[in-house]
Design a protein around this motif. Sequence first.
Motif, PDB file in Angstrom:
ATOM      1  N   TYR A  34      11.702  25.966   6.356  1.00  0.00           N
ATOM      2  CA  TYR A  34      10.729  25.130   5.656  1.00  0.00           C
ATOM      3  C   TYR A  34      10.540  25.605   4.219  1.00  0.00           C
ATOM      4  O   TYR A  34      10.568  24.809   3.269  1.00  0.00           O
ATOM      5  CB  TYR A  34       9.394  25.158   6.402  1.00  0.00           C
ATOM      6  N   LEU A  35      10.368  26.909   4.034  1.00  0.00           N
ATOM      7  CA  LEU A  35      10.082  27.439   2.704  1.00  0.00           C
ATOM      8  C   LEU A  35      11.271  27.306   1.759  1.00  0.00           C
ATOM      9  O   LEU A  35      11.104  26.973   0.576  1.00  0.00           O
ATOM     10  CB  LEU A  35       9.664  28.905   2.811  1.00  0.00           C
ATOM     11  N   LEU A  36      12.479  27.556   2.252  1.00  0.00           N
ATOM     12  CA  LEU A  36      13.651  27.449   1.391  1.00  0.00           C
ATOM     13  C   LEU A  36      13.870  26.016   0.926  1.00  0.00           C
ATOM     14  O   LEU A  36      14.162  25.767  -0.250  1.00  0.00           O
ATOM     15  CB  LEU A  36      14.890  27.975   2.119  1.00  0.00           C
ATOM     16  N   SER A  37      13.743  25.061   1.831  1.00  0.00           N
ATOM     17  CA  SER A  37      13.912  23.663   1.443  1.00  0.00           C
ATOM     18  C   SER A  37      12.795  23.210   0.517  1.00  0.00           C
ATOM     19  O   SER A  37      13.022  22.456  -0.438  1.00  0.00           O
ATOM     20  CB  SER A  37      13.980  22.771   2.685  1.00  0.00           C
ATOM     21  N   PHE A  38      11.578  23.677   0.771  1.00  0.00           N
ATOM     22  CA  PHE A  38      10.463  23.392  -0.125  1.00  0.00           C
ATOM     23  C   PHE A  38      10.789  23.931  -1.518  1.00  0.00           C
ATOM     24  O   PHE A  38      10.564  23.259  -2.535  1.00  0.00           O
ATOM     25  CB  PHE A  38       9.201  24.047   0.427  1.00  0.00           C
ATOM     26  N   ALA A  39      11.316  25.143  -1.572  1.00  0.00           N
ATOM     27  CA  ALA A  39      11.625  25.767  -2.862  1.00  0.00           C
ATOM     28  C   ALA A  39      12.678  24.976  -3.627  1.00  0.00           C
ATOM     29  O   ALA A  39      12.546  24.742  -4.832  1.00  0.00           O
ATOM     30  CB  ALA A  39      12.091  27.203  -2.636  1.00  0.00           C
ATOM     31  N   VAL A  40      13.739  24.561  -2.942  1.00  0.00           N
ATOM     32  CA  VAL A  40      14.815  23.825  -3.612  1.00  0.00           C
ATOM     33  C   VAL A  40      14.284  22.521  -4.201  1.00  0.00           C
ATOM     34  O   VAL A  40      14.513  22.196  -5.380  1.00  0.00           O
ATOM     35  CB  VAL A  40      15.967  23.546  -2.627  1.00  0.00           C
ATOM     36  N   MET A  41      13.545  21.760  -3.415  1.00  0.00           N
ATOM     37  CA  MET A  41      13.062  20.463  -3.885  1.00  0.00           C
ATOM     38  C   MET A  41      11.893  20.609  -4.849  1.00  0.00           C
ATOM     39  O   MET A  41      11.625  19.701  -5.640  1.00  0.00           O
ATOM     40  CB  MET A  41      12.650  19.603  -2.685  1.00  0.00           C
ATOM     41  N   SER A  42      11.216  21.752  -4.826  1.00  0.00           N
ATOM     42  CA  SER A  42      10.082  21.942  -5.719  1.00  0.00           C
ATOM     43  C   SER A  42      10.493  21.852  -7.179  1.00  0.00           C
ATOM     44  O   SER A  42       9.678  21.520  -8.050  1.00  0.00           O
ATOM     45  CB  SER A  42       9.421  23.296  -5.446  1.00  0.00           C
ATOM     46  N   LEU A  43      11.759  22.123  -7.472  1.00  0.00           N
ATOM     47  CA  LEU A  43      12.238  22.021  -8.848  1.00  0.00           C
ATOM     48  C   LEU A  43      12.276  20.588  -9.353  1.00  0.00           C
ATOM     49  O   LEU A  43      12.333  20.359 -10.566  1.00  0.00           O
ATOM     50  CB  LEU A  43      13.640  22.633  -8.955  1.00  0.00           C
ATOM     51  N   PHE A  44      12.225  19.619  -8.445  1.00  0.00           N
ATOM     52  CA  PHE A  44      12.389  18.233  -8.848  1.00  0.00           C
ATOM     53  C   PHE A  44      11.116  17.395  -8.737  1.00  0.00           C
ATOM     54  O   PHE A  44      10.973  16.394  -9.429  1.00  0.00           O
ATOM     55  CB  PHE A  44      13.508  17.582  -8.009  1.00  0.00           C
ATOM     56  N   HIS A  45      10.181  17.791  -7.860  1.00  0.00           N
ATOM     57  CA  HIS A  45       8.960  16.997  -7.722  1.00  0.00           C
ATOM     58  C   HIS A  45       8.196  16.899  -9.042  1.00  0.00           C
ATOM     59  O   HIS A  45       7.749  15.816  -9.434  1.00  0.00           O
ATOM     60  CB  HIS A  45       8.055  17.611  -6.645  1.00  0.00           C
ATOM     61  N   GLY A  46       8.018  18.026  -9.716  1.00  0.00           N
ATOM     62  CA  GLY A  46       7.274  18.017 -10.973  1.00  0.00           C
ATOM     63  C   GLY A  46       7.939  17.184 -12.054  1.00  0.00           C
ATOM     64  O   GLY A  46       7.293  16.312 -12.661  1.00  0.00           O
ATOM     65  N   PRO A  47       9.234  17.423 -12.372  1.00  0.00           N
ATOM     66  CA  PRO A  47       9.896  16.581 -13.364  1.00  0.00           C
ATOM     67  C   PRO A  47       9.883  15.098 -13.011  1.00  0.00           C
ATOM     68  O   PRO A  47       9.745  14.246 -13.897  1.00  0.00           O
ATOM     69  CB  PRO A  47      11.335  17.132 -13.373  1.00  0.00           C
ATOM     70  N   LEU A  48      10.047  14.762 -11.733  1.00  0.00           N
ATOM     71  CA  LEU A  48       9.978  13.356 -11.337  1.00  0.00           C
ATOM     72  C   LEU A  48       8.602  12.766 -11.635  1.00  0.00           C
ATOM     73  O   LEU A  48       8.484  11.616 -12.072  1.00  0.00           O
ATOM     74  CB  LEU A  48      10.300  13.207  -9.845  1.00  0.00           C
ATOM     75  N   SER A  49       7.539  13.565 -11.426  1.00  0.00           N
ATOM     76  CA  SER A  49       6.190  13.056 -11.724  1.00  0.00           C
ATOM     77  C   SER A  49       5.968  12.922 -13.220  1.00  0.00           C
ATOM     78  O   SER A  49       5.163  12.101 -13.653  1.00  0.00           O
ATOM     79  CB  SER A  49       5.134  13.992 -11.117  1.00  0.00           C
ATOM     80  N   ASP A  50       6.680  13.723 -14.044  1.00  0.00           N
ATOM     81  CA  ASP A  50       6.611  13.552 -15.498  1.00  0.00           C
ATOM     82  C   ASP A  50       7.212  12.220 -15.922  1.00  0.00           C
ATOM     83  O   ASP A  50       6.816  11.642 -16.936  1.00  0.00           O
ATOM     84  CB  ASP A  50       7.362  14.687 -16.209  1.00  0.00           C
ATOM     85  N   ALA A  51       8.192  11.727 -15.145  1.00  0.00           N
ATOM     86  CA  ALA A  51       8.890  10.486 -15.503  1.00  0.00           C
ATOM     87  C   ALA A  51       8.315   9.256 -14.807  1.00  0.00           C
ATOM     88  O   ALA A  51       8.231   8.176 -15.402  1.00  0.00           O
ATOM     89  CB  ALA A  51      10.376  10.612 -15.165  1.00  0.00           C
TER      90      ALA A  51
END
Length: 425
Positions: A64-81
């Motif tokens: 759970y934590l590793l997959s959360f970490a990988v996708m965490s790099l994209f949630h924020g930038p996607l919300s910026d756009a």
Amino acid sequence: MTSTPPSPAQRPLSQRVRIVLPAILAGLSMLGPFSIDTAFPAFAAIQRDFGVGTDGTQQLVSAYLLSFAVMSLFHGPLSDALGRKPVMIGGLAAYGIGSIGCALSPNLLVLLGFRVLQGLAAGGGVIVSRTVIRDVYDGPEAQRLMSRVMMIFSIAPAIAPVIGGLLLQLGPWRVIFWFLTGVSILLIALVAFVLPETHPAELRVPFSPRPLLTGLRTISGSLTFHRVAWAGALAFGAQFLYIGSAAIFVVDLLHRGAQDFWMFFVPMISGVALGAWLSGRLAGRVSGRRLVLGGQLFGVAGAGVNLAIALSPVGATLPYAVIGPGLVAFGSAVAWPTMQLIVLDMFPATRGAAASALTFIPLVLNAVTAGALAPFVTRTVGTLAATCLAMTVGGLAMWMWHLAESRRVAMPEPVTIEGAEPLPD
């Protein structure tokens, strides 16, 4: 704490939204610990059903934590756009699907696969909710709200295993994942119908790979960011070392049962709640740097007390075994709200990306801690406590480095006048 001028996104909120905003944002943040801690009491049942050992169920945390970490790099930038709400709602919907899959899993491999989906999706609410705070508030007010959200959020790890234990009284371990499905549906409704969009279209970055990745590359290349991020990650990691290995700590080392996790989580989370409360009370009264330094120093002292207790004859008995983790949690909670705002203010145009990058580092550290480090350092309460102390010292060292570099950069270069004698020191 560095403060930036209010952005156009900081628009007045209605009184109704102001009242419920901390609860909604805390609920979104609570999804992370609920995903981990609610399942702890079910590990023994999962081991029996699937014929696996402790190492197998421990991977439910690290996957759970590793997959959360990988996708965490994209949630924020996607919300910026795209805006904050679409990313949160999409993530929560995918999380609900992952929870249903976990509930219906026929074996451990499938269960791990759907835990990965949960991890990939959960950051849509957990990460972006932190950005919302800085979208709408500034300065001490932002710190107070961040602390208030952390206080509410801190309840989650205390009540999640208790809820998990109660749910096991109602049915098999699968009912826990049906519960998480219901949580995701409730959060979707709150975000869709109550939470306003805090990132208006005129402030969004283009939705294309280059600008999205450019923001992340700029942040990841900042040494200042890494100093602050690692200071927080190591301090929180010392606390998470106990949380991530709670099933081993409570059952194997303290010799308690599936209904006894509250004996560990209540003292620790009380430390988090009290630390967050103090951080909010001191907002605007104590400088952010001093507040973080005080929290880090307290965490190191608490970890020292923890090691001393662990090496004593009462080290593996309650309530003595949980005093130190509670002190470490208090110190971390004093420092963490301010550290988050410091990082968000470093990159005001791409706060979502900054929140993602700030989340990624502790997530990877915590995943490695839970999956790889915990099985080796949980052989005794002494080795666990020594590792905790080492991590708090590392966090303090990173923050001291940051303070030293900040003073060096802020110090003006001496002006030399040709032919003039140098002034005495």
